[in-house]
Design a protein around this motif. Structure first.
Motif, PDB file in Angstrom:
ATOM      1  N   ARG A 173       5.995   6.525   2.437  1.00  0.00           N
ATOM      2  CA  ARG A 173       6.832   5.598   3.204  1.00  0.00           C
ATOM      3  C   ARG A 173       8.272   5.739   2.731  1.00  0.00           C
ATOM      4  NH1 ARG A 173       4.568   1.595  -0.387  1.00  0.00           N
ATOM      5  NH2 ARG A 173       6.195   0.398  -1.445  1.00  0.00           N
ATOM      6  N   GLY A 206       6.433  -2.679  -7.702  1.00  0.00           N
ATOM      7  CA  GLY A 206       5.588  -3.031  -6.565  1.00  0.00           C
ATOM      8  C   GLY A 206       4.605  -1.923  -6.223  1.00  0.00           C
ATOM      9  N   PHE A 207       5.078  -0.686  -6.330  1.00  0.00           N
ATOM     10  CA  PHE A 207       4.255   0.462  -5.978  1.00  0.00           C
ATOM     11  C   PHE A 207       3.056   0.598  -6.917  1.00  0.00           C
ATOM     12  CE2 PHE A 207       3.957   5.322  -5.950  1.00  0.00           C
ATOM     13  CZ  PHE A 207       3.201   5.347  -4.785  1.00  0.00           C
ATOM     14  N   PHE A 238      -4.532   3.110  -0.908  1.00  0.00           N
ATOM     15  CA  PHE A 238      -4.358   3.179   0.534  1.00  0.00           C
ATOM     16  C   PHE A 238      -5.711   3.214   1.238  1.00  0.00           C
ATOM     17  CE2 PHE A 238      -5.672   7.562   0.887  1.00  0.00           C
ATOM     18  CZ  PHE A 238      -5.264   8.149  -0.291  1.00  0.00           C
ATOM     19  N   GLN A 239      -5.713   2.688   2.444  1.00  0.00           N
ATOM     20  CA  GLN A 239      -6.948   2.662   3.216  1.00  0.00           C
ATOM     21  C   GLN A 239      -7.204   4.022   3.856  1.00  0.00           C
ATOM     22  OE1 GLN A 239      -6.536  -0.547   6.022  1.00  0.00           O
ATOM     23  NE2 GLN A 239      -7.099  -2.102   4.517  1.00  0.00           N
ATOM     24  N   SER A 259       1.532  -1.576  -8.501  1.00  0.00           N
ATOM     25  CA  SER A 259       0.598  -2.694  -8.418  1.00  0.00           C
ATOM     26  C   SER A 259      -0.126  -2.758  -7.079  1.00  0.00           C
ATOM     27  CB  SER A 259       1.347  -4.020  -8.645  1.00  0.00           C
ATOM     28  OG  SER A 259       2.296  -4.248  -7.608  1.00  0.00           O
ATOM     29  N   GLU A 260       0.185  -1.820  -6.170  1.00  0.00           N
ATOM     30  CA  GLU A 260      -0.430  -1.831  -4.848  1.00  0.00           C
ATOM     31  C   GLU A 260      -1.903  -1.432  -4.909  1.00  0.00           C
ATOM     32  OE1 GLU A 260       1.763   0.763  -2.354  1.00  0.00           O
ATOM     33  OE2 GLU A 260       3.464  -0.586  -2.119  1.00  0.00           O
ATOM     34  N   GLU A 261      -2.639  -1.895  -3.899  1.00  0.00           N
ATOM     35  CA  GLU A 261      -4.021  -1.471  -3.750  1.00  0.00           C
ATOM     36  C   GLU A 261      -4.037  -0.034  -3.241  1.00  0.00           C
ATOM     37  OE1 GLU A 261      -6.821  -3.139  -4.494  1.00  0.00           O
ATOM     38  OE2 GLU A 261      -5.554  -4.734  -5.329  1.00  0.00           O
ATOM     39  N   PRO A 298      -0.338   8.856  -2.648  1.00  0.00           N
ATOM     40  CA  PRO A 298       0.603   7.865  -2.133  1.00  0.00           C
ATOM     41  C   PRO A 298       2.004   8.109  -2.690  1.00  0.00           C
ATOM     42  CG  PRO A 298      -1.405   6.814  -2.935  1.00  0.00           C
ATOM     43  CD  PRO A 298      -1.463   8.234  -3.377  1.00  0.00           C
ATOM     44  N   VAL A 324       6.422   6.860  -2.429  1.00  0.00           N
ATOM     45  CA  VAL A 324       7.574   6.120  -1.915  1.00  0.00           C
ATOM     46  C   VAL A 324       8.772   7.054  -1.985  1.00  0.00           C
ATOM     47  CG1 VAL A 324       9.115   4.153  -2.237  1.00  0.00           C
ATOM     48  CG2 VAL A 324       6.667   3.888  -2.652  1.00  0.00           C
ATOM     49  N   HIS A 341       0.620   9.969   2.939  1.00  0.00           N
ATOM     50  CA  HIS A 341       0.669   8.527   2.697  1.00  0.00           C
ATOM     51  C   HIS A 341       2.014   8.171   2.068  1.00  0.00           C
ATOM     52  CE1 HIS A 341      -3.587   8.304   3.688  1.00  0.00           C
ATOM     53  NE2 HIS A 341      -3.779   9.328   2.889  1.00  0.00           N
ATOM     54  N   TYR A 389       2.098   7.606 -13.006  1.00  0.00           N
ATOM     55  CA  TYR A 389       2.925   7.883 -11.826  1.00  0.00           C
ATOM     56  C   TYR A 389       4.046   8.837 -12.214  1.00  0.00           C
ATOM     57  CZ  TYR A 389       0.421   3.976  -9.753  1.00  0.00           C
ATOM     58  OH  TYR A 389      -0.566   3.156  -9.278  1.00  0.00           O
TER      59      TYR A 389
END
Length: 482
Positions: free
Chosen positions: A233, A258-259, A265-266, A261-263, A204, A206, A231, A83
């Motif tokens: 937020r 948290g980011f 994106f759909q 460890s996220e799945e 993705p 943040v 994607h 990342y």
């Protein structure tokens, strides 16, 4: 050269976070965040050219800094999943690197996400000329003035005073920066316009802003950075200023942890097309050309659609306008704004326009520019930074012939032109919405079944009485749950 990660962050598990600092900062600013990420991620903080341990390294443009960081990333060997976190100046460099990664640069393979903190946007950074001038003047002043001003710079960019030793170290980092690098960023780098080059990224992301950040807080990030992230937020840290990794290291680490460890994106979903209506489309009652067009319209829109006429920020603004004009609920949405933009880029349309308006593409760009000027004039912020009620107020003034700005911006439209454009926009939006087969299914439109490919046996309609539909006609399905 790149800094080596601190010993307690060099863990073999699971991912690496490469971190870039703010103007006047250094890799050291990430040490408090790294402490909270111990055991969660390996942190590799790099010095940008002209700062920290790289104060003697030249190359201060965004492109040159991205080259330097790319070399540092390759040397750090971040692994198959890593990342990129960029703070302020470092965020603009991070965006440039993300574009390279998406374009297939081998050394950047494996980039899985972006964290942008108080980020300098792809467009020229919002800062007054007076502030730029004042900051460029003192960086080369006498030692006493520089130290005093460096302290003021740190204090002015925090929501609350930094404790020691963080404040002293932050001031020291400003003082050891190469004046040429500092000046080059303020004069040139922060003003570089990368909107078209960055476009819209799929990665993705943040985006984090502090409520006490005057120039690069949440309103600016919402209007200038988020439009480039399909994607992305937005996260707001109440009471925080601009120096987020120093002010709120635990909160930043929690967001990063948290980011990572996220799945994944759909994928985007199209509005649901009911099976009875799909069966009608695929029947011999619909000619092949119309069938192909309807099925193409039913495909999901690309969230990272790259505009060809508008830029990414203008497309985001158009999406916001369309959402106020024709709201859509649920996960499956028609990206009407992107479909309008695609027509603008192709130069196709319905074949007419109001005589006083320029060609469609120029009219849309001028109107969006005028909307932004009106929002700034009345509300003190960009159109994209307004909440729904604020955007509605601007649009209602446009519809009434009073766009809310007493002066037409350069290249903008006057009040009458804006009213005519807004009428055209609403027509475009409704036409594209109703052209979607899911919308046709909702209203039970059966006209698509008026005839197939065989002109000799054109089925047509036999029953024409009121409340006497053909057996094959669909009924109005209303909302389909999406």
């Amino acid at each position: 050269m790149p800094n080596s990660p601190a010993p307690h962050t060099t863990i073999p598990d699971p991912c690496t976070v490469v971190c870039l600092h703010f103007l006047g900062g250094s890799a050291r600013e990430w040490e408090p965040v790294a402490a909270f990420l111990d055991g969660v991620a390996r942190v590799v903080a790099l010095d940008l050219p002209g700062f920290g341990d790289a104060a003697g390294v030249s190359g201060y443009s965004v492109e040159a800094m991205a080259d330097h960081v790319a070399a540092g990333i390759a040397a750090a060997d971040p692994g198959r999943r890593w990342y990129l976190a960029g703070h302020s100046m470092g965020a603009k460099v991070a965006l440039a690197l993300a574009r390279r990664a998406e374009d297939g640069e081998p050394d950047l393979a494996g980039l899985a996400g972006l964290v942008l903190l108080g980020g300098s946007p792809p467009s020229p950074e919002p800062m007054s000329d007076d502030k730029r001038r004042e900051m460029m003047e003192w960086i080369s002043a006498d030692a006493e003035t520089r130290r005093r001003k460096a302290g003021e710079f740190i204090d002015q960019n925090t929501g609350a005073p930094l404790g020691e030793p963080l404040r002293t170290r932050a001031v020291e980092d400003v003082l050891r920066a190469a004046p040429a690098a500092w000046t080059a960023w303020l004069r040139d780098g922060s003003r570089e316009d990368w909107k078209r080059r960055i476009g819209i990224l799929r990665i993705p992301a943040v985006v984090v802003g502090g409520t006490e950040d005057a120039d690069l807080g949440t309103p600016a990030l919402k209007a200038l950075t988020l439009p480039h992230l399909a994607h992305g937020r937005l996260v707001t840290l109440d009471g925080a200023g601009h120096l987020l990794p120093l002010e709120r290291p635990e909160a930043v680490a929690r967001l990063i942890g948290g980011f990572v460890s996220e799945e994944p994106f759909q994928k985007s979903e199209a509005p649901t097309l009911p099976e009875p209506y799909r069966a009608l489309i695929e029947s011999d009652r619909v000619n092949a050309r119309l069938r192909a067009a309807l099925l193409a319209r039913a495909e999901p829109d690309d969230p990272a659609y790259q505009p060809g006429c508008l830029d990414s920020v203008e497309l985001a603004q158009l999406r916001a306008v369309v959402d106020r004009v024709l709201p859509q609920d649920g996960r499956g949405r028609i990206d009407i704004a992107a479909r309008i933009e695609k027509r603008l880029a192709a130069g196709t349309g319905d074949g007419w326009r109001f005589a006083m308006l320029p060609a469609d593409g120029a009219a849309y760009r001028a109107a969006l520019r005028t909307l932004d000027a009106a929002a700034r004039s009345v509300h003190g912020m960009r159109f994209l930074s307004l909440d729904g009620a604020g955007q509605d107020a601007v649009l209602e003034a446009v519809a009434a012939g009073e766009p809310g700005s007493h002066e037409v911006p350069e290249g903008g439209l006057d009040a009458e032109g804006m009213t005519l454009w807004f009428e055209d926009l609403r027509s475009d939006a409704v036409r594209l919405y109703l052209a979607h087969p899911a919308s046709l299914a909702r209203i039970g439109f059966s006209g698509i079944g008026a005839g197939g490919d065989d002109a000799q046996t054109l089925p047509g309609f036999l029953r024409v009485g009121i409340a006497d539909p053909e057996p094959w006609e669909p009924t109005a399905l209303g909302e389909t749950g999406r």
